[in-house]
Scaffold this active site. Structure first.
Site, PDB file in Angstrom:
ATOM      1  N   GLN A 252      -9.024  11.833  -9.454  1.00  0.00           N
ATOM      2  CA  GLN A 252      -7.597  12.096  -9.660  1.00  0.00           C
ATOM      3  C   GLN A 252      -7.379  13.108 -10.773  1.00  0.00           C
ATOM      4  OE1 GLN A 252      -4.755  11.041  -7.849  1.00  0.00           O
ATOM      5  NE2 GLN A 252      -6.538  10.775  -6.535  1.00  0.00           N
ATOM      6  N   HIS A 255      -7.037  16.819  -9.936  1.00  0.00           N
ATOM      7  CA  HIS A 255      -5.849  17.352  -9.263  1.00  0.00           C
ATOM      8  C   HIS A 255      -5.138  18.381 -10.132  1.00  0.00           C
ATOM      9  CE1 HIS A 255      -5.178  15.535  -5.366  1.00  0.00           C
ATOM     10  NE2 HIS A 255      -5.571  14.363  -5.815  1.00  0.00           N
ATOM     11  N   GLU A 319       0.560   5.034  -8.545  1.00  0.00           N
ATOM     12  CA  GLU A 319       0.519   5.644  -7.213  1.00  0.00           C
ATOM     13  C   GLU A 319      -0.684   5.089  -6.444  1.00  0.00           C
ATOM     14  OE1 GLU A 319       0.075  10.102  -5.206  1.00  0.00           O
ATOM     15  OE2 GLU A 319      -0.545   9.746  -7.279  1.00  0.00           O
ATOM     16  N   HIS A 320      -1.862   5.193  -7.038  1.00  0.00           N
ATOM     17  CA  HIS A 320      -3.086   4.630  -6.475  1.00  0.00           C
ATOM     18  C   HIS A 320      -3.600   3.554  -7.425  1.00  0.00           C
ATOM     19  CE1 HIS A 320      -3.080   8.989  -5.332  1.00  0.00           C
ATOM     20  NE2 HIS A 320      -3.265   8.473  -4.132  1.00  0.00           N
ATOM     21  N   ASP A 353      -7.115   9.248   0.527  1.00  0.00           N
ATOM     22  CA  ASP A 353      -6.595  10.615   0.408  1.00  0.00           C
ATOM     23  C   ASP A 353      -6.835  11.422   1.675  1.00  0.00           C
ATOM     24  OD1 ASP A 353      -5.302  10.750  -1.977  1.00  0.00           O
ATOM     25  OD2 ASP A 353      -6.859  11.823  -3.053  1.00  0.00           O
ATOM     26  N   HIS A 412      42.077  -4.549  10.876  1.00  0.00           N
ATOM     27  CA  HIS A 412      40.813  -5.144  11.305  1.00  0.00           C
ATOM     28  C   HIS A 412      41.080  -6.434  12.080  1.00  0.00           C
ATOM     29  CE1 HIS A 412      38.913  -2.327   8.576  1.00  0.00           C
ATOM     30  NE2 HIS A 412      37.704  -2.784   8.889  1.00  0.00           N
TER      31      HIS A 412
END
Length: 429
Positions: A252, A255, A319-320, A353, A412
């Site tokens: 990670q 990235h 996230e992960h 991924d 109504h």
């Protein structure tokens, strides 16, 4: 990684904060780009491509021609094409099972309700350029769009990597545009002479792309989620393999410099062994500099108990989330905030991924507390339908009349009362 031993819970919020820039500062840079594209259309996109990407689109054209998409396959090795096709099949298999058959439910005699899924007609997919050609994201977004039956799927990317074009063809995308950054989000949100306006925009990107998505969302364009810089949390105990944990953290970190990795453990020995493994593996990476900068924002936190670890991870909302622990599946049931969870020593985050089948477009920056990752549901609308028989209305009508009258909504009530009166006249007792 910086080791933080047994912090007090009052310290958790500061320790778990993401390394992000000021939202106001980013929005101030992005808003003029959106306005420029909205006003200037294709001409603005050409100008912005020269400014930010150093590409002259007045020569190359905004849209990638079909013959260029077709030619991409020949530029890839057979091994890579086979890998992409296998990943496509796995992603298709997992997402296809998310289809739900229509189920008609009779809530009371004569009152039937159901809902059906309808593909969003026009969707836009964004694939960043940056330093990595994310053709895997084309699969992750294109497959559910394909399964949902979206009528028009537009892809914007500044990358010309043949694997991106090959994946685009595989998922049925025929309109690909050479646009990147916040201007690509603006083009899909507002439409230009060449790029059609879409109803929902998907795809990851840097903080400027994320900001652009958030800003157009305020104007009524739907987005998948606020997906920003990638992140991973690893919870590991003495049953974990330190080299595996180090590899997951680096997968990670590479990235980008704004990515964040977090290691949580009850074992000081494990943390120390991971820290020893990191420099050796880091030195072998082609993206060594990016990973090094990301590690500067990263932490290893020691906690006293597994209960503390679970609370810390739920507070972080990764996230992960990788659970390299003995009782991984049991602990996973106690995780309520995470984008995607990976269990055991042999389930690397890299598998998700690329090719295991789950989607890798996931909520970051703590948004996993309220957002899910992309799925088939992200590309469909759920439309409810109901049908009431005369007998059903006679049973349900008084309920509606009483509630409408209590809310002082006379029209109504009257819409029901007129029908009940008509039924009474047609069928006198």
């Amino acid at each position: 990684m910086k080791i933080i031993p047994f912090p007090d819970r009052s310290e958790w919020p500061d320790l778990l904060a993401r390394p992000v820039q000021s939202t106001q500062q980013i929005e101030a840079a992005v808003a003029p780009i959106l306005a420029q594209v909205r006003a200037g259309g294709d001409a603005a996109l050409v100008e912005l491509a020269k400014k930010f990407d150093r590409i002259d689109l007045s020569v190359k054209g905004l849209e990638v021609p079909l013959d260029e998409l077709d030619a991409a396959e020949a530029q890839l090795s057979d091994e890579l094409k086979a890998a992409i096709q296998q990943a496509y099949l796995n992603i298709w298999t997992f997402h296809e099972r998310q289809k739900q058959p229509i189920e008609k439910i009779e809530t009371m005699p004569g009152v039937t309700c159901w809902r059906r899924s309808v593909g969003i007609e026009k969707v836009g997919l964004y694939i960043p350029g940056g330093t990595a050609p994310l053709f895997s994201t084309v699969l992750m977004l294109g497959v559910p769009a394909q399964l949902a039956g979206c009528r028009e799927v537009v892809l914007c990317t500044p990358s010309n990597h043949p694997a991106i074009y090959f994946a685009a063809k595989l998922v049925g995308i025929t309109k690909v545009f050479r646009i990147g950054g916040a201007q690509a989000i603006a083009a899909m949100a507002y439409g230009t002479e060449s790029i059609p306006q879409v109803y929902k925009i998907f795809g990851p990107g840097n903080q400027y792309v994320t900001s652009a998505k958030m800003l157009v969302a305020k104007e009524g364009i739907a987005i998948d989620m606020p997906a920003g810089p990638s992140e991973v949390a690893v919870y590991a105990d003495d049953s974990a393999v330190p080299a595996f944990v180090a590899a997951d953290l680096l997968s990670q970190a590479e990235h980008g410099a704004d990515s964040q990795v977090l290691l949580v453990s009850t074992s000081k020995r494990l943390v120390e062994l991971v820290n020893l493994a990191l420099p050796t593996q880091l030195g072998r990476l082609s993206r060594h500099d990016l990973a090094t900068k990301a590690l500067e924002n990263s932490k290893a936190i020691l906690v006293d108990t597994q209960a503390d670890a679970i609370d810390l991870l739920n507070a972080y909302a990764a996230e992960h989330l990788i659970l390299s622990i003995e009782n991984a599946e049991t602990v996973a049931e106690q995780i309520v905030n995470a984008g995607s969870i990976f269990l055991g020593n042999y389930t690397p985050e890299s598998a998700g991924d690329y090719a295991s089948g789950t989607n890798h477009t996931l909520p970051t920056n703590g948004f996993a507390r309220a957002y899910s990752g992309v799925s088939l549901d992200s590309f469909v609308k759920k439309i409810t339908v109901q049908h009431i028989t005369p007998a059903g209305l006679q049973a349900l009508g008084p309920v509606v009349e009483a509630m409408a009258e209590a809310e002082s909504l006379d029209a109504h009530k009257r819409a029901v009362s007129l029908r009940l009166a008509s039924l009474a006249e047609a069928n006198p007792a």
